[in-house]
Design a protein around this motif. Structure first.
Motif, short mmCIF file in Angstrom:
data_model
loop_
_atom_site.label_atom_id
_atom_site.label_comp_id
_atom_site.label_asym_id
_atom_site.label_seq_id
_atom_site.Cartn_x
_atom_site.Cartn_y
_atom_site.Cartn_z
N ASP A 88 29.80 59.57 23.25
CA ASP A 88 31.03 60.19 22.80
C ASP A 88 32.19 59.22 23.06
O ASP A 88 32.11 58.32 23.91
N SER A 121 38.03 68.81 26.51
CA SER A 121 39.42 68.38 26.48
C SER A 121 40.17 69.05 27.62
O SER A 121 39.86 70.18 28.01
N ARG A 171 33.26 66.62 16.43
CA ARG A 171 33.84 67.76 17.12
C ARG A 171 34.22 67.35 18.55
O ARG A 171 33.69 66.38 19.09
N MET A 172 35.12 68.11 19.12
CA MET A 172 35.56 67.88 20.49
C MET A 172 34.53 68.47 21.46
O MET A 172 34.15 69.63 21.34
N TRP A 227 35.32 63.10 22.49
CA TRP A 227 35.07 63.43 21.08
C TRP A 227 33.68 62.95 20.69
O TRP A 227 33.29 61.82 20.98
#
Length: 832
Positions: free
Chosen positions: A653, A684, A680-681, A674
């Motif tokens: 990622d 966070s 997609r996240m 990410w």
């Protein structure tokens, strides 16, 4: 006008042996005066500005003429207070005490300086001397003034009449008349007022008496922290004994009045005048909890010696009984700093209804902590806590949110030796689980570690050496055993002003001797792995500016290559290892696991870049931003759990971090992960904080972590290794004006659409007192993750706390402060 200069005779000799604040000041009029006096014209000629032979005493006379304060009782209204002295207390009080002698040099005792006295006129008799009109005396930093002074040489007494003023730095005494007995050192002042500037305290007394032991006795007096013309709270007492040298005031037959209404009486009350520790009762705590009812704690402090003390606090809990809490501290350079604490609640009434009849309802908590450093070589630490049952912290530590979140209690002791080149540590550690479904905490009894401490010299070979022995035990029927881990190698750091390059080569080895290893093919598994890495970084700089601020911008690209041999470790136990949280800094670590049970395999290169904007004047980072990713050349076969399939992604990622703090009052920091493959996240985190000059605090944060699934080796199934969470945290402390403030905090789960924890309260803060009322709601966190909100028996706990602080006397209830500091980031209790 007549000027008198004389040496103190009996009075000086008598007062020199005393340390009370008014001892010498009350003796100032007892002077052996000359038989002749200077005429008014002589004085004027001597002190004329153009007189080249102007006596030094002229400055003293001019100073004496100016000691009358501009404002009554040295209280200065807000409009007249200099900006530099307008702190928060000054604002809410709309003024402050300003001591005209605050800048006086107090390094020399007044007894060792000359005495200067003056009056408008004098009448001299055989045994008496009468000074009339603006009688003033100054000796060092002590000063006196009255309308008249009568000195009886035979009786060695002095009588001061009319507007008597006695002052020294930090203290002002006022009265209608006073009498001093030089032969005993006693003094009496009638219709007296007093001000202690630094303590913000003032008071009145019918009689103010100083005895031969320099104790000040205030008869039929009152005192308060409130400003002049206000009496929100006062303490009235028949006698208030003030020992300035000891920093203590003792009130007899004392009554506390709030807004003129008596609310508390005690035949004896001891009050501190400074920060020195005192034996006695502390102000009680009051609260109400949905799980225990009314909660009252009355602590008593024992000041046993300069290096050890104790605190005993009986605590009445309405639905549980009487809890006995004890804390003790001991400080000694030979054995370190020690803390012993505990609590015992016999036959908890509410808990008895929740347990089987054959189990004890007695509840207890024991705590032992120690920190020591000996001869700069030996370091020791103990952190041991144990509770009678898994529900103790949840039921009885209701005003401690951290305790409510705890899933275990640490029980650890260690000793370290810091050699010139080696650090050797011996540690024993285990945990008491506070969650019914968490039982896999292994004991380390003991763990011995020795590591070589590199000098970090550039352009020189640096040895790498670490050896560790661990003995893992457990209370359950699970695999246990001994583990030996070691690593050895070399690194060669090359450092330049424009960057660095560090190649590293080392070998890792882990060996086991297992017990209860029925599910493992052998009792003595082992694994070894060679690790090679090269870490390189460049630093580019340029000067820039923004908004008239000179800045230094950097660009710091970094590349890290890591190779680690693959070794099959599916037949090895898992004692203390876990997956490390993936973030930007994980890109440049040489392992993806904590602990030493897994030697990860790797053939990868990490790339990242960081940029910073640095204030050239302060050196502070105003903005820093980083982003990076790992590129894998091979699959990662070594997994934490042996049933998990290898990781086959060719890239990691993308991880990034940003910290923005343009001022000391505003800052934002964020960490993002990410997934470019799924677009997609994955996780966070962002948090912002803003504070204002009036004490306002605003915190807002958001955290998201996606549920993580891992594939199994033996099937196409997947296993969830972490639940998905999404929450918003907000907290604020908001002054509405100089007196009223609101504060609140919330932890809101977006997954469940409800508040997991929330707190709201109100504060009224005046010059005299502070009142806080707080309501806290929370769910029990039994397993360290979010509660099961689908459980119909899940209940929300609630606690109500209030706090009253009488400025200058301490407070009622300090548990509310602990809650606010825990839930409002940046909140710090104001001291008055």
């Amino acid at each position: 006008m007549t000027l008198y200069r004389a040496r103190l005779h009996y009075c000086l000799a008598h007062a020199a042996a005393r340390a009370a604040a008014v001892a010498l000041a009350l003796c100032l009029p007892l002077l052996y005066l000359p038989t002749t006096a200077l005429a008014q014209g002589d004085i004027a000629d001597d002190c004329a500005p153009n007189n080249k032979n102007r006596p030094l005493t002229c400055a003293t006379r001019e100073k004496a003429a100016a000691i009358v304060p501009t404002f009554a009782h040295d209280w200065v209204p807000l409009a007249k207070v200099p900006e530099s002295l307008r702190d928060r207390l000054c604002l809410i009080c709309e003024g402050r005490y300003i001591d005209p002698l605050a800048q006086e040099n107090t390094s020399t005792r007044p007894e060792k300086t000359e005495l200067h006295a003056r009056a408008d006129s004098t009448e001299m008799g055989d045994t008496e001397v009468v000074l009339v009109g603006d009688v003033t005396a100054i000796q060092g930093y002590r000063q006196m003034r009255s309308d008249t002074a009568t000195i009886d040489r035979e009786k060695e007494t002095a009588t001061l009449v009319g507007n008597v003023t006695l002052r020294e730095p930090g203290m002002l005494l006022l009265g209608d008349n006073a009498k001093i007995y030089a032969n005993t050192g006693e003094a009496i002042m009638y219709d007296a007022e007093f001000v202690f500037h630094d303590k913000h305290l003032r008071g009145y007394a019918d009689i103010l008496e100083r005895d031969e032991n320099d104790i000040i006795h205030i008869h039929n007096g009152i005192f308060t922290h409130c400003p002049p013309e206000e009496r929100d709270w006062v303490v009235l007492s028949d006698t208030l004994d003030v020992d300035i040298e000891e920093g203590l005031a003792t009130a007899h037959q004392a009554t506390l009045e709030l807004a003129g209404v008596p609310v508390f009486y005690t035949p004896w009350l001891r009050l501190p005048l400074d920060d020195r520790r005192r034996t006695g009762f502390l102000w009680p705590d009051f609260g109400n909890d949905s799980d225990g009812g009314l909660d009252i704690n009355v602590p008593f402090y024992f000041n046993l010696a300069p290096n050890y003390d104790a605190l005993y606090a009986p605590r009445f809990i309405q639905e549980r009984g009487l809890d006995h809490e004890l804390q003790a501290r001991y400080l000694n350079p030979l054995v370190g700093d020690w803390f012993v604490g505990g609590a015992y609640l016999p036959d908890d009434e509410r808990y008895r209804d929740q347990i089987p009849d054959n189990e004890s309802a007695d509840r207890w908590l024991g705590i032992l902590r120690q920190n020591g450093l000996f001869e700069e070589r030996w370091r020791s630490r103990i952190d041991y806590s144990e509770a009678s049952d898994v529900d103790y912290m949840r039921d009885l530590e209701t005003a401690n949110i951290d305790a409510q979140r705890s899933t275990s209690l640490l029980q650890m002791a260690s000793v370290d030796y810091l050699g010139d080149n080696w650090l050797t540590s011996l540690r024993a550690q285990q945990f008491q689980s506070l969650a019914d479904d968490i039982t896999n905490n292994y004991e380390e009894l003991p763990q011995l570690t020795s590591v070589y401490r590199s000098a970090g010299m550039p352009f020189a070979l640096e040895p790498i050496a670490l050896a560790q022995y661990s003995n893992f035990g457990a209370d359950e029927e699970v695999v246990t055993g001994e583990r030996i881990y070691g690593e050895a190698g070399m690194s060669y750091p090359m450092l330049w002003r424009f960057g660095s390059l560090t190649p590293t080569l080392k070998y890792r080895q882990v060996d086991y001797e297992l017990t209860n290893a029925q599910t493992f093919p052998e009792d003595s598994p082992s694994a070894g792995s060679t690790v090679f890495g090269v870490d390189g970084e460049l630093i580019f700089e340029r000067q820039t500016s923004f908004n008239d601020r000179n800045l230094l911008q950097t660009l710091e690209p970094r590349i890290y290559y890591l190779y680690s041999e693959r070794e099959d470790q599916r037949d090895q136990p898992l004692f203390d290892s876990a997956d490390l949280t993936f973030n930007y800094y994980q890109l440049f670590r040489d392992t993806r696991f904590s602990g030493h049970d897994r030697l990860d395999d790797a053939n990868q290169i990490s790339g990242g870049v960081t940029t910073r904007y640095i204030d050239e004047k302060t050196g502070r980072d105003l903005l820093s931003a980083s982003i990076g990713q790992i590129y894998y050349f091979e699959d990662r076969d070594v997994q934490l759990l042996r049933e998990l399939a290898p990781e086959t992604q060719t890239t990691s990622d993308i991880a990034g971090e940003v910290a923005f703090a343009p001022t000391a009052r505003f800052g934002v920091r964020t960490s993002l992960v990410w997934d470019p493959n799924e677009e997609r996240m994955e996780s966070s985190f962002i948090e912002g904080r803003y504070t204002m000059d009036n004490g306002s605090i605003f915190n807002l944060g958001y955290a998201f972590r996606r549920e993580y699934f891992a594939e199994l080796r033996t099937s196409q199934d997947v296993r969830s290794l972490q639940p998905q969470t999404e929450e918003v945290r907000a907290s604020s402390y908001l002054p509405l004006d100089n007196n009223w403030s609101l504060f609140a905090a919330i932890n809101y789960s977006l997954e469940e659409n409800l508040s997991v924890e929330d707190m709201i309260g109100v504060e009224y803060d005046s010059c005299c007192w502070t009142f806080r009322l707080l309501n806290l709601r929370y769910y029990n966190n039994d397993n360290g993750v979010l509660p099961d909100f689908d459980n119909p028996e899940l209940e929300r706990n609630q606690t109500l706390q209030f706090q009253v602080v009488l400025k200058g006397m301490g407070g009622l209830g300090n548990r509310i402060t602990n809650i606010m500091q825990d839930m409002i980031r940046g909140f710090d209790e104001r001291g008055y």
